[in-house]
Write a protein that holds these residues in place. Structure first.
Motif, PDB file in Angstrom:
ATOM      1  N   ARG A 297     125.262 -19.297  58.251  1.00  0.00           N
ATOM      2  CA  ARG A 297     124.473 -18.451  56.881  1.00  0.00           C
ATOM      3  C   ARG A 297     124.835 -17.091  58.064  1.00  0.00           C
ATOM      4  N   VAL A 300     121.528 -10.789  55.370  1.00  0.00           N
ATOM      5  CA  VAL A 300     122.123 -10.426  53.523  1.00  0.00           C
ATOM      6  C   VAL A 300     121.828  -9.238  54.182  1.00  0.00           C
ATOM      7  N   PHE A 301     121.459  -8.472  55.534  1.00  0.00           N
ATOM      8  CA  PHE A 301     121.873  -7.025  55.824  1.00  0.00           C
ATOM      9  C   PHE A 301     123.542  -6.457  55.904  1.00  0.00           C
ATOM     10  N   ASP A 316     124.547 -14.668  60.479  1.00  0.00           N
ATOM     11  CA  ASP A 316     122.484 -14.800  60.623  1.00  0.00           C
ATOM     12  C   ASP A 316     122.392 -14.945  61.577  1.00  0.00           C
ATOM     13  N   GLU A 396     110.451 -18.719  69.498  1.00  0.00           N
ATOM     14  CA  GLU A 396     110.324 -17.381  68.082  1.00  0.00           C
ATOM     15  C   GLU A 396     111.476 -17.354  67.252  1.00  0.00           C
ATOM     16  N   ASP A 399     112.669 -20.165  65.256  1.00  0.00           N
ATOM     17  CA  ASP A 399     111.246 -20.176  63.984  1.00  0.00           C
ATOM     18  C   ASP A 399     112.376 -18.640  62.939  1.00  0.00           C
ATOM     19  N   ARG A 400     112.272 -18.201  63.237  1.00  0.00           N
ATOM     20  CA  ARG A 400     112.831 -16.516  62.562  1.00  0.00           C
ATOM     21  C   ARG A 400     114.286 -17.176  61.533  1.00  0.00           C
ATOM     22  N   LYS A 402     114.749 -19.744  60.849  1.00  0.00           N
ATOM     23  CA  LYS A 402     114.950 -21.076  59.782  1.00  0.00           C
ATOM     24  C   LYS A 402     114.613 -20.428  57.712  1.00  0.00           C
ATOM     25  N   THR A 403     115.534 -20.991  56.919  1.00  0.00           N
ATOM     26  CA  THR A 403     115.871 -20.627  55.655  1.00  0.00           C
ATOM     27  C   THR A 403     114.337 -20.706  55.195  1.00  0.00           C
ATOM     28  N   ALA A 404     113.409 -22.129  55.524  1.00  0.00           N
ATOM     29  CA  ALA A 404     112.285 -22.871  54.680  1.00  0.00           C
ATOM     30  C   ALA A 404     111.843 -23.418  55.648  1.00  0.00           C
ATOM     31  N   LYS A 405     110.135 -23.125  54.725  1.00  0.00           N
ATOM     32  CA  LYS A 405     109.415 -25.076  55.520  1.00  0.00           C
ATOM     33  C   LYS A 405     109.769 -25.508  55.992  1.00  0.00           C
TER      34      LYS A 405
END
Lengths: 520, 359
Positions: A297, A300-301, A316, A396, A399-400, A402-405
């Motif tokens: 992935r 976006v920045f 990313d 952590e 978790d940062r 990951k794109t979705a729950k």
């Protein structure tokens, strides 16, 4: 059929190690090596290639393709070495004079790269109308005024992702003035919306053209020397896909950031999973990225390269200072891990090898997560605590990214990935595929070829579907241009990006197409 | 006298991002233009309205249209000068200072990028005290300042003068012109004397942005605490973006975001309603802050603003809220920019009251 070339050789240059693998037509791994990275990247690649041929006991004649993930471009920018002399032509007057080209660049880099900068009239509006007509006379005067030692011209025009007409005309003007002895980079082929970032990326690209040409010549010599002169060579780019040497000669900046992308693609291949979190643990640091549909992935920045803002598509990643060699220290009540590492001195320094320095590898061994080395390591409270801190940092970072729950699969790769625990919050399962330690070189070797576009399309009486079809066709063409098989190329990602505050915005589409190498 | 030098401008840019309440567009192009301008002309000064002659003019100015256009086609630097010239010719009066029509987001830095070369100060005031989507949502409109004449220009030196009969017509004519200009234009409206501006503008907003920015910059690790202290605000939640739903309709980003609590806020869930800006924050379905009070999402580590356009799953953010300028809390102000003006069926309660009730 021993003499039919059918093997692929993948090389990935990392900060500490250069890895190489050899795979066959069915993508089975026949040999793998890790050598220490040479400051002279081309020599290091040559060494890795001959080592893996030895390990695989392979006749060079059987190798048909060599895929290389390299850091030479990154090094050139960071060290300001071998950079080309570039003239910067912006087409955007009468707008954009408020911020001239290269404003805000580190002064030494600007001096190393820029011969001259100018802004001439022209460019496009967001809806494809002309901003004003292109002042080709001014462009010609600028080009004629350039000193003889200029290597290339970086051309950017306002809203060229919408209409590239003025950039293309500028290229003609430059050729008419200087013939083919100056190289030209056009921003619409390099970056996306955001004039300053796209212009910066285009200038960096042009600055890397000469050094990349030399680098490619060195690689060709190395291949000849290893008996691989017949093989076709490719470089990997920052999305993990391949570019032919001809293509990379014109777009060298795209090789920056290819390492993490190779790992993520390699992890996908080795595990057979297409959607997952990928954790690549090295000796000093860990990159955590997201694998979506078989590709990394992208951020976006925009990404900063050598202190310069660009709008590059890059994987990313969340990077943390956590690796197999990370040093664990007691600090009275608690312990502190890293950020420093023993790096490739693990076998001299770590407790598991009789050395004096407690590392995270020792903690993992003591906790029974892995076993290697030649000395026993006991699980002290400090080592146990170090490992839980590392697990928390990793959790952590995961978790940062990951794109979705919801729970996802995690693929652990890289030499230090024995650190990764069996269970992490939000993770359904931890996969540790075979050959995990050379996933990056595998990623290079199995690379497909991609093309991407990111543009604003105007409706102009067309339906949404017609516009999407046109965008997809353009992305497929780009992939074919980069070396993909025209018959097997397909769209792998399509994104519709919101344009706020515009009442009639048209459609901003980002499309990526990919396919296998032509002739494989 | 405060000079808008490089360091001050960098602070102001961070502050403008936070005062944008999630909207107003990214500040980086505006900041670069301002930094370039001071390199050429030296820094502009920041003037208090009380220190300027009462009968001279304050020129509210900024970009109208789409911020995305400004990242490609930004100014050439002559735009503000052309508007000043036209306004002075039309009125026969001198322009004493430039004023941001909107302090939040990219527009907050516009005067700084143009004032120095004109030899004019930037006024420590603006028309909103934050960012809002429409031109009528300026304090001058509320105070009854005539929106006419509106003077618009672009980099080609096109000039359009509109004489709208009221704020509504200003909004629709000005928008239409901005599209014709290429998606965005530089515009001035609600021209007024310094004397009038003392009552009609939101004062102190530039220095507030600067103070916010320096508080955040000089408190690494505790940026959010420093920010809250500076604005007299409240931390609604520290957490992680767990869901974002966004769609673009009629030029507006609409949608919602969910922030899942972490650390001391673990187990709590905050929901933000978005319409370009962050409009309402709900904790377990209960409104804990609403427009026109300022709700900002900031990076938990750095304190930098995270705009509604770039909110994304996984970001570690803190949601803070603080009181808007008192002008928006009057009955007339709330009719203009209160929750009901944005389609919500409840009345505004000041964020300090809501937060006091919770604790």
């Amino acid at each position: 059929m021993p003499n039919v070339p059918e093997l692929r050789l993948g090389v990935d240059v990392g900060g500490t190690h250069t890895d190489a693998v050899l795979i066959d037509r069915s993508e089975r791994l026949l040999g793998k090596v890790k050598v220490t990275t040479d400051p002279d990247v081309a020599s290091g690649i040559a060494a890795a290639i001959s080592a893996v041929l030895d390990v695989g006991a392979t006749m060079p004649a059987r190798v048909s393709h060599v895929m290389i993930g390299t850091t030479h471009a990154t090094n050139a920018v960071l060290e300001r070495t071998g950079l080309a002399r570039v003239a910067v032509l912006r087409i955007g007057g009468p707008a954009t004079h408020a911020i001239p080209p290269l404003f805000g660049w580190p002064e030494d880099l600007r001096r190393a790269v820029s011969v001259a900068e100018t802004i001439v009239d022209g460019g496009s509006e967001f809806d494809g109308r002309e901003l004003t007509s292109f002042d080709s006379d001014a462009a010609a005067r600028f080009v004629a005024s350039l000193p003889g030692d200029v290597d290339g011209v970086a051309v950017s025009s306002v809203f060229s992702p919408v209409s590239a007409a003025h950039e293309l005309r500028a290229a003609e003007v430059i050729r008419a003035e200087r013939g083919s002895d100056v190289h030209v980079s056009l921003s619409h082929e390099i970056g996306t919306l955001g004039l300053l970032e796209r212009e910066n990326a285009t200038v960096l690209n042009e600055a890397l053209v000469t050094t990349t040409r030399h680098f490619i010549a060195a690689i060709r010599r190395a291949l000849e020397y290893s008996g691989l002169g017949h093989a076709t060579a490719y470089f990997t780019q920052n999305d993990g896909t391949l570019m032919s040497l001809d293509y990379i000669t014109h777009f060298p900046v795209l090789t920056i950031g290819s390492g993490p992308a190779n790992s993520i693609r390699g992890a996908a291949h080795l595990s057979g999973v297409e959607d997952a979190v990928v954790v690549d643990v090295g000796g000093t640091s860990t990159d955590v990225g997201m694998l979506v549909g078989g590709f990394p992935r992208e951020s976006v920045f925009g990404v900063r390269i050598g202190g310069i803002a660009t709008n590059f598509r890059m994987p990313d990643l969340v990077s943390i200072a956590l690796g197999g060699g990370t040093i664990c220290r007691s600090t009275g009540d608690d312990v502190r891990i890293g950020p420093d590492s023993v790096g490739y001195h693990l076998e001299q320094e770590a407790l598991a090898f009789g050395g004096p320095t407690p590392t995270l590898s020792d903690a993992a061994i003591a906790a029974g997560r892995t076993h290697f080395g030649n000395a026993a390591v006991t699980l002290t409270p400090a080592l146990g605590r170090s490992l839980s801190i590392a697990d928390e940092m990793l959790a952590e970072a995961v978790d940062r990214v990951k794109t979705a729950k919801g729970d996802v699969v995690l693929i652990a790769v890289g030499g230090g990935s024995v650190l990764v625990p069996e269970a992490l919050p939000g993770i359904a399962a931890v996969l540790r595929p075979e050959h995990f330690e050379v996933a990056n070189a595998v990623g290079a070797a199995i690379g497909t070829v991609s093309g991407q576009i990111d543009r604003i399309f105007q409706q102009a009486g067309r339906s949404r579907q017609q516009i999407i079809d046109e965008a997809c066709a353009q992305a497929c063409n780009e992939a074919v241009r980069a070396g993909a098989d025209p018959n097997a190329v397909e769209v792998v990602d399509l994104e519709d990006i919101p344009l706020s505050y515009l009442t009639n915005p048209g459609l901003r589409l980002r499309v990526k197409a990919a396919g296998p190498l032509a002739g494989l | 006298m405060v000079l808008l030098d490089a360091e001050t401008l960098r602070s102001q840019a961070r502050g403008c991002g936070i005062l944008g309440a999630g909207g107003g567009g990214a500040t980086n192009v505006g900041l670069l233009a301002a930094l370039r301008s001071i390199e050429l002309h030296g820094p502009a000064s920041l003037a208090d309205l009380d220190d300027l002659p009462s009968n001279e003019l304050v020129l509210p100015i900024g970009m109208v249209g789409a911020p995305v256009v400004s990242v490609e086609k930004f100014c050439n630097g002559s735009e503000a000068g052309r508007i000043v010239e036209r306004v002075e010719a039309m009125t026969g009066r001198r322009v004493a200072a430039l004023m941001a029509h909107e302090i939040g987001g990219s527009n907050g830095l516009f005067p700084a990028a143009h004032a120095a070369q004109l030899g004019l100060p930037v006024v420590d005031a603006d028309g909103m005290g934050r960012a809002f989507p429409e031109m009528t949502q300026m304090s001058m409109d509320l105070a009854g300042v005539d929106p006419s004449p509106c003077v618009m220009t672009d980099e080609r030196a096109n000039v359009v003068v509109i004489n709208p009969v009221d704020g509504r017509w200003l909004e629709s004519l000005c928008r239409a012109a901005a599209v014709a200009f290429g998606g965005r234009a530089i515009s001035s409206q609600y021209l007024m004397t310094v004397g009038r501006a003392r009552d009609a503008a939101v004062t102190g907003s530039v220095s507030l942005a600067i103070r916010i920015g320096s508080a955040v910059a000089w408190a690494p690790g505790t940026a959010v605490e420093a920010l809250i202290k500076e604005v007299g605000g409240f931390r609604l939640l520290e957490g992680k973006v767990s869901d974002v739903e966004r769609r673009v309709t009629g030029g507006f980003v609409r949608g919602s975001a969910q922030i899942e609590g972490l650390r001391g806020d673990a187990g709590r869930l905050l929901r933000l309603e978005l319409q370009n800006e962050n409009l309402v924050a709900l904790d377990a379905g209960v409104v804990v802050a609403s427009v026109p009070d300022i709700i900002s999402v900031v990076d938990t580590l750095t304190g930098d603003a995270v705009s509604t356009e770039v909110l994304r799953y996984g970001q570690r953010v803190s949601v803070i809220a603080f009181p808007c300028d008192p002008v928006w809390r009057s009955p007339a102000g709330l009719r203009r920019v209160g929750p009901r003006a944005f389609g919500y069926d409840f009345d505004h309660v000041p964020v300090e009251v809501l937060c006091a009730e919770r604790t």
